[in-house]
Design a protein around this motif. Sequence first.
Motif, PDB file in Angstrom:
ATOM      1  N   ARG A   1       0.838  -1.203   0.000  1.00  0.00           N
ATOM      2  CA  ARG A   1       0.000   0.000   0.000  1.00  0.00           C
ATOM      3  C   ARG A   1       0.871   1.250   0.000  1.00  0.00           C
ATOM      4  O   ARG A   1       0.591   2.219  -0.716  1.00  0.00           O
ATOM      5  CB  ARG A   1      -0.958  -0.013   1.194  1.00  0.00           C
ATOM      6  N   ALA A   2       1.929   1.231   0.794  1.00  0.00           N
ATOM      7  CA  ALA A   2       2.850   2.374   0.828  1.00  0.00           C
ATOM      8  C   ALA A   2       3.516   2.554  -0.536  1.00  0.00           C
ATOM      9  O   ALA A   2       3.684   3.684  -1.009  1.00  0.00           O
ATOM     10  CB  ALA A   2       3.906   2.174   1.921  1.00  0.00           C
ATOM     11  N   TRP A   3       3.880   1.451  -1.185  1.00  0.00           N
ATOM     12  CA  TRP A   3       4.487   1.516  -2.520  1.00  0.00           C
ATOM     13  C   TRP A   3       3.539   2.173  -3.507  1.00  0.00           C
ATOM     14  O   TRP A   3       3.927   3.060  -4.266  1.00  0.00           O
ATOM     15  CB  TRP A   3       4.871   0.117  -2.986  1.00  0.00           C
TER      16      TRP A   3
ATOM     17  N   ALA B   1       4.020  -7.846 -11.588  1.00  0.00           N
ATOM     18  CA  ALA B   1       4.368  -9.113 -12.243  1.00  0.00           C
ATOM     19  C   ALA B   1       5.869  -9.382 -12.187  1.00  0.00           C
ATOM     20  O   ALA B   1       6.305 -10.519 -12.377  1.00  0.00           O
ATOM     21  CB  ALA B   1       3.883  -9.115 -13.692  1.00  0.00           C
ATOM     22  N   TYR B   2       6.663  -8.353 -11.886  1.00  0.00           N
ATOM     23  CA  TYR B   2       8.112  -8.546 -11.731  1.00  0.00           C
ATOM     24  C   TYR B   2       8.398  -9.541 -10.597  1.00  0.00           C
ATOM     25  O   TYR B   2       9.410 -10.242 -10.622  1.00  0.00           O
ATOM     26  CB  TYR B   2       8.785  -7.205 -11.453  1.00  0.00           C
ATOM     27  N   ALA B   3       7.499  -9.607  -9.618  1.00  0.00           N
ATOM     28  CA  ALA B   3       7.700 -10.496  -8.475  1.00  0.00           C
ATOM     29  C   ALA B   3       7.278 -11.934  -8.760  1.00  0.00           C
ATOM     30  O   ALA B   3       7.211 -12.748  -7.850  1.00  0.00           O
ATOM     31  CB  ALA B   3       6.933  -9.949  -7.265  1.00  0.00           C
ATOM     32  N   ASP B   4       7.026 -12.260  -9.996  1.00  0.00           N
ATOM     33  CA  ASP B   4       6.623 -13.612 -10.372  1.00  0.00           C
ATOM     34  C   ASP B   4       7.809 -14.575 -10.245  1.00  0.00           C
ATOM     35  O   ASP B   4       8.944 -14.208 -10.555  1.00  0.00           O
ATOM     36  CB  ASP B   4       6.119 -13.594 -11.829  1.00  0.00           C
ATOM     37  N   PRO B   5       7.565 -15.811  -9.794  1.00  0.00           N
ATOM     38  CA  PRO B   5       8.649 -16.786  -9.664  1.00  0.00           C
ATOM     39  C   PRO B   5       9.361 -17.114 -10.982  1.00  0.00           C
ATOM     40  O   PRO B   5      10.480 -17.612 -10.972  1.00  0.00           O
ATOM     41  CB  PRO B   5       7.962 -18.035  -9.120  1.00  0.00           C
ATOM     42  N   ARG B   6       8.723 -16.812 -12.107  1.00  0.00           N
ATOM     43  CA  ARG B   6       9.382 -17.062 -13.394  1.00  0.00           C
ATOM     44  C   ARG B   6      10.407 -15.980 -13.713  1.00  0.00           C
ATOM     45  O   ARG B   6      11.108 -16.067 -14.703  1.00  0.00           O
ATOM     46  CB  ARG B   6       8.335 -17.171 -14.499  1.00  0.00           C
ATOM     47  N   ARG B   7      10.487 -14.963 -12.875  1.00  0.00           N
ATOM     48  CA  ARG B   7      11.496 -13.900 -12.926  1.00  0.00           C
ATOM     49  C   ARG B   7      11.561 -13.165 -14.268  1.00  0.00           C
ATOM     50  O   ARG B   7      12.620 -13.114 -14.911  1.00  0.00           O
ATOM     51  CB  ARG B   7      12.856 -14.458 -12.559  1.00  0.00           C
ATOM     52  N   PRO B   8      10.446 -12.564 -14.677  1.00  0.00           N
ATOM     53  CA  PRO B   8      10.503 -11.793 -15.922  1.00  0.00           C
ATOM     54  C   PRO B   8      11.414 -10.580 -15.768  1.00  0.00           C
ATOM     55  O   PRO B   8      11.575 -10.049 -14.663  1.00  0.00           O
ATOM     56  CB  PRO B   8       9.044 -11.359 -16.121  1.00  0.00           C
ATOM     57  N   SER B   9      12.001 -10.157 -16.862  1.00  0.00           N
ATOM     58  CA  SER B   9      12.858  -8.973 -16.823  1.00  0.00           C
ATOM     59  C   SER B   9      11.996  -7.718 -16.929  1.00  0.00           C
ATOM     60  O   SER B   9      10.850  -7.763 -17.382  1.00  0.00           O
ATOM     61  CB  SER B   9      13.860  -9.003 -17.984  1.00  0.00           C
ATOM     62  N   MET B  10      12.549  -6.593 -16.514  1.00  0.00           N
ATOM     63  CA  MET B  10      11.827  -5.329 -16.654  1.00  0.00           C
ATOM     64  C   MET B  10      11.584  -5.029 -18.126  1.00  0.00           C
ATOM     65  O   MET B  10      10.537  -4.496 -18.493  1.00  0.00           O
ATOM     66  CB  MET B  10      12.598  -4.196 -15.982  1.00  0.00           C
ATOM     67  N   ARG B  11      12.528  -5.378 -18.969  1.00  0.00           N
ATOM     68  CA  ARG B  11      12.370  -5.162 -20.410  1.00  0.00           C
ATOM     69  C   ARG B  11      11.180  -5.963 -20.951  1.00  0.00           C
ATOM     70  O   ARG B  11      10.377  -5.448 -21.720  1.00  0.00           O
ATOM     71  CB  ARG B  11      13.641  -5.557 -21.149  1.00  0.00           C
ATOM     72  N   ASP B  12      11.074  -7.218 -20.543  1.00  0.00           N
ATOM     73  CA  ASP B  12       9.952  -8.047 -20.984  1.00  0.00           C
ATOM     74  C   ASP B  12       8.621  -7.473 -20.500  1.00  0.00           C
ATOM     75  O   ASP B  12       7.636  -7.452 -21.237  1.00  0.00           O
ATOM     76  CB  ASP B  12      10.097  -9.481 -20.483  1.00  0.00           C
ATOM     77  N   LEU B  13       8.586  -7.028 -19.262  1.00  0.00           N
ATOM     78  CA  LEU B  13       7.352  -6.469 -18.714  1.00  0.00           C
ATOM     79  C   LEU B  13       6.969  -5.175 -19.420  1.00  0.00           C
ATOM     80  O   LEU B  13       5.790  -4.958 -19.721  1.00  0.00           O
ATOM     81  CB  LEU B  13       7.486  -6.243 -17.210  1.00  0.00           C
ATOM     82  N   TYR B  14       7.941  -4.329 -19.691  1.00  0.00           N
ATOM     83  CA  TYR B  14       7.640  -3.082 -20.395  1.00  0.00           C
ATOM     84  C   TYR B  14       7.131  -3.397 -21.810  1.00  0.00           C
ATOM     85  O   TYR B  14       6.174  -2.788 -22.281  1.00  0.00           O
ATOM     86  CB  TYR B  14       8.858  -2.164 -20.449  1.00  0.00           C
TER      87      TYR B  14
ATOM     88  N   PRO C   1       8.553  -3.207  -2.846  1.00  0.00           N
ATOM     89  CA  PRO C   1       9.189  -3.639  -1.598  1.00  0.00           C
ATOM     90  C   PRO C   1      10.101  -4.850  -1.825  1.00  0.00           C
ATOM     91  O   PRO C   1       9.680  -5.867  -2.372  1.00  0.00           O
ATOM     92  CB  PRO C   1       8.007  -4.002  -0.698  1.00  0.00           C
ATOM     93  N   THR C   2      11.337  -4.718  -1.424  1.00  0.00           N
ATOM     94  CA  THR C   2      12.352  -5.758  -1.642  1.00  0.00           C
ATOM     95  C   THR C   2      11.941  -7.101  -1.049  1.00  0.00           C
ATOM     96  O   THR C   2      12.108  -8.142  -1.686  1.00  0.00           O
ATOM     97  CB  THR C   2      13.698  -5.310  -1.054  1.00  0.00           C
ATOM     98  N   GLU C   3      11.405  -7.086   0.172  1.00  0.00           N
ATOM     99  CA  GLU C   3      11.021  -8.337   0.828  1.00  0.00           C
ATOM    100  C   GLU C   3       9.946  -9.067   0.026  1.00  0.00           C
ATOM    101  O   GLU C   3       9.974 -10.292  -0.093  1.00  0.00           O
ATOM    102  CB  GLU C   3      10.489  -8.069   2.246  1.00  0.00           C
ATOM    103  N   PHE C   4       9.002  -8.308  -0.525  1.00  0.00           N
ATOM    104  CA  PHE C   4       7.941  -8.894  -1.342  1.00  0.00           C
ATOM    105  C   PHE C   4       8.521  -9.532  -2.601  1.00  0.00           C
ATOM    106  O   PHE C   4       8.232 -10.678  -2.928  1.00  0.00           O
ATOM    107  CB  PHE C   4       6.915  -7.806  -1.698  1.00  0.00           C
ATOM    108  N   VAL C   5       9.367  -8.792  -3.306  1.00  0.00           N
ATOM    109  CA  VAL C   5       9.958  -9.298  -4.543  1.00  0.00           C
ATOM    110  C   VAL C   5      10.775 -10.556  -4.271  1.00  0.00           C
ATOM    111  O   VAL C   5      10.628 -11.565  -4.970  1.00  0.00           O
ATOM    112  CB  VAL C   5      10.813  -8.217  -5.240  1.00  0.00           C
ATOM    113  N   ASN C   6      11.610 -10.517  -3.251  1.00  0.00           N
ATOM    114  CA  ASN C   6      12.452 -11.682  -2.949  1.00  0.00           C
ATOM    115  C   ASN C   6      11.625 -12.897  -2.578  1.00  0.00           C
ATOM    116  O   ASN C   6      11.920 -14.009  -3.027  1.00  0.00           O
ATOM    117  CB  ASN C   6      13.433 -11.360  -1.826  1.00  0.00           C
TER     118      ASN C   6
END
Length: 128
Positions: free
Chosen positions: A24-26, A49-62, A96-101
């Motif tokens: 929410r803060a993010w 979607a960057y936090a997906d376990p399939r680890r998409p790149s920022m380039r792919d998401l954009y 949030p780093t903890e969420f992504v990790n």
Amino acid sequence: MLHISHPYQHAASEIIEIHGARLRAWAADNPSDKFTDDEMRLFRSVALAYADPRRPSMRDLYGALCAMIDSDHRRSGSATQLPSASAFHRLVPSLPTEFVNQQRYGHRISPFEIIRSAEPILAAIEVA
């Protein structure tokens, strides 16, 4: 019934329970005067979607975001604005780093774990 396809992926309710305040803060820390609320919701959805376990790149998401907006425009004539690549690339790392990790790797990653995992590779490639 909920189907979780990856052992690291958590149900939305569990994610909100663990990371809700930080997420929410993010969302609140990334407002925009340039984009509508709906556009920002779309951009945040793709960034999450960057936090997906399939680890998409920022380039792919954009690229996926651009393709979605382009497809929607061709079908409906809507005029959704597209963020610049640099603006999108600032939004994703602000998650949030903890969420992504937890979502990408299944647990919190410490610098020692990173170094430890690199040791066998370094040992194999270093010349004595």
